[in-house]
Write a protein that holds these residues in place. Structure first.
Motif: not given
Length: 549
Positions: A12, A15, A18, A206, A209, A544, A548-549
């Motif tokens: 991911a 992530d 971010e 996701n 991930k 996002a 999920d971020v």
């Protein structure tokens, strides 16, 4: 963007973006950074997405250079009669989008494909919801109980093959597959070692991930991209060669990752396609990019000046012409490696050079046939859409009926053959087009009866992607170890070049893969320029919303 900066190139990656600290405006000249000259080579979906992200981030000097005369790359809808809403067309490239999957009575969005729907929404908004440019989704019917099962010449008294539902109700209509006890045992051992339903849910939520988790230990605790299907079965499960050959079904040199994500996608509960053809997705980019796109300019050479830190692209329209040069601060290469490997490019580190040279591609061929009516919808057991008809006629592969304009009038086009891999893509390339089309037509007549011969209009389209001089391939099919080795290289900027395209993503062959790579390549360039806030905003906007971020 590297693992050292906290950005996980195997998982991911967004992530990590971010978590980056905001840019220090005292050290970054934002106005200057946004004036850099950027060339995007290739107007397929990854190139178009890169353009959209960069320009929405405020870059002022971005242009697209396209070798052909159209937008979309491998997105290719063929209209055999009339236009988009005359509904006699077939998709000769991508066809569909898996939308949701139901597992243990709970329904999940297949999140990585949701960004395609978001892109369509964004384009519709930017084009002020113009009817001529709208991208509207309709249901795609992937399966039908009335698809025909034509194997071993089995037919019903009415002359037609049995349907999928009839075979399910009467096993005597199906050609039995008898496996040795050892083959069945190997199948069960492989199923037990592979991740189960919880991993399917993780992929749906996701995919990125899930990819990282598969690399770390997704194969019964073993690193997923270090054991080919052959090695795992023979060397770890101690299977014999014959059982392995049967169970691997031609995927001996690959990891199980492809089986896992394709298994998720093709287990989807609901699907979508684009009303009027997938061509309408790149078509919607025209108002945004036309003034900044040069068509029919085929890049063949790239030079890099270390002192000036600039990239020079050399192109010509024909091999008879002299080269023309253009120089840029950065080049985003949105061209498949099957083409890039033919270029003369500056010395690159050995790993990215090997990726360009060695990532294999799958060959695929499609043949679309037009008929006077949608006769398949008027059978005693009508077939509405789907790719459920199957046959053991060699070289045919999937047979797909249109999922649009159901019960409509006028001509309609069936995908009479869609086949890839197993050497068939290469075999059909060596077959003259007229002979190939006649073979497919004869197969459709054999399966559906004389109605297919009577209804055939004589119009067809054949597309074998290896014959396309701008693609030379269908989609990337990395072999064992290539994901783990090469993915981090795509996150690096090499001689002011950034590589994007479905071949640089976590999944392959899907529009979502190309779109994701364009987002990643844009964020990579923004970070290269020190535009951290803009990079984070791009991630927030495009990743996002669904993940999920």
């Amino acid at each position: 963007m590297t693992n050292a900066t906290g950005i996980d190139a195997w998982g991911a990656w967004f992530d990590g973006v971010e978590l980056l600290k905001a840019s220090n405006l005292s050290t970054v000249d934002v106005k200057k950074a946004k004036k850099v000259n950027v060339a995007i080579v290739g107007a397929g979906m990854s190139g178009l997405m890169t353009y959209l992200c960069l320009t929405q981030a405020g870059l002022k000097n971005v242009e697209i250079i396209e070798a052909g005369n159209r937008l979309g790359g491998r997105v290719h809808t063929e209209y055999l009669s009339g236009g988009a809403f005359d509904y006699s067309y077939q998709e000769m490239g991508p066809m569909r989008f898996p939308t949701t999957i139901t597992l243990a009575n709970e329904t999940y969005n297949i999140s990585d494909h949701q960004m395609v729907f978001q892109l369509a929404d964004e384009l519709n908004r930017l084009n002020q919801f113009s009817k001529n440019l709208s991208v509207d989704f309709i249901p795609w019917y992937q399966s039908s109980p009335n698809g025909l099962y034509y194997h071993n010449g089995i037919r019903l008294p009415n002359g037609l093959p049995p349907t999928v539902a009839q075979v399910a109700a009467n096993s005597s209509l199906k050609v039995p597959t008898v496996l040795d006890a050892s083959t069945q045992e190997l199948t069960e051992k492989v199923d037990e070692a592979l991740p189960g339903q919880e991993f399917m849910v993780e992929m749906a939520k996701n995919m990125f991930k899930a990819h990282r988790d598969f690399l770390d230990g997704g194969l019964g605790g073993l690193p997923g991209d270090q054991w080919s299907e052959f090695a795992f079965m023979v060397n770890y499960l101690k299977a014999n060669l014959n059982d392995t050959d049967i169970v691997a079904a031609g995927s001996n040199a690959y990891s199980f990752w492809d089986d896992l994500y394709e298994g998720l996608y093709f287990s989807a509960t609901t699907w979508r396609t684009i009303d009027g053809g997938l061509n309408r997705l790149p078509l919607a980019f025209h108002p945004l990019v036309d003034k900044h796109t040069t068509m029919n300019r085929k890049i063949e050479r790239v030079n890099y000046s270390p002192s000036a830190k600039r990239v020079t692209l050399q192109s010509r329209n024909s091999y008879k012409d002299s080269f023309e040069n253009s120089t840029h601060d950065y080049a985003v290469i949105a061209v498949p490696f099957s083409i890039v490997k033919k270029w003369r490019i500056p010395d690159l580190p050995v790993t990215i050079s090997n990726a360009i040279a060695n990532v294999p591609y799958t060959a695929a061929c499609k043949v679309a046939l037009e008929f006077k009516t949608r006769f398949w919808e008027h059978l005693d057991n009508p077939i509405y859409g789907s790719c459920s008809t199957s046959s053991d006629i060699p070289g045919i592969g999937s047979i797909c009926y249109p999922s649009y304009n159901i019960n409509g009038s006028g001509p309609a086009t069936m995908l009479g053959s869609y086949i890839s891999g197993g050497q068939w893509g290469g075999h059909w390339v060596a077959t003259p087009e007229a002979e190939h089309v006649k073979y497919v037509l004869d197969a459709m007549i054999e399966i559906h009866g004389d109605v297919a011969r009577k209804q055939y209009t004589g119009k067809y389209n054949r597309r074998c992607w290896q014959l396309d001089p701008l693609e030379s391939s269908s989609w990337a099919s990395p072999t064992i170890g290539q994901h783990q080795l090469y993915l981090p290289e795509y996150f690096k900027t090499h001689n002011n070049m950034i590589f994007v395209g479905e071949h640089t993503s976590y999944t392959h062959a899907w529009i979502a893969s190309a779109v994701e790579s364009g987002i990643r390549g844009s964020v990579q360039l923004l970070l290269e320029l020190g535009l951290v806030d803009e990079a984070k905003a791009t991630v927030e906007k495009w990743m996002a919303r669904w993940i999920d971020v």
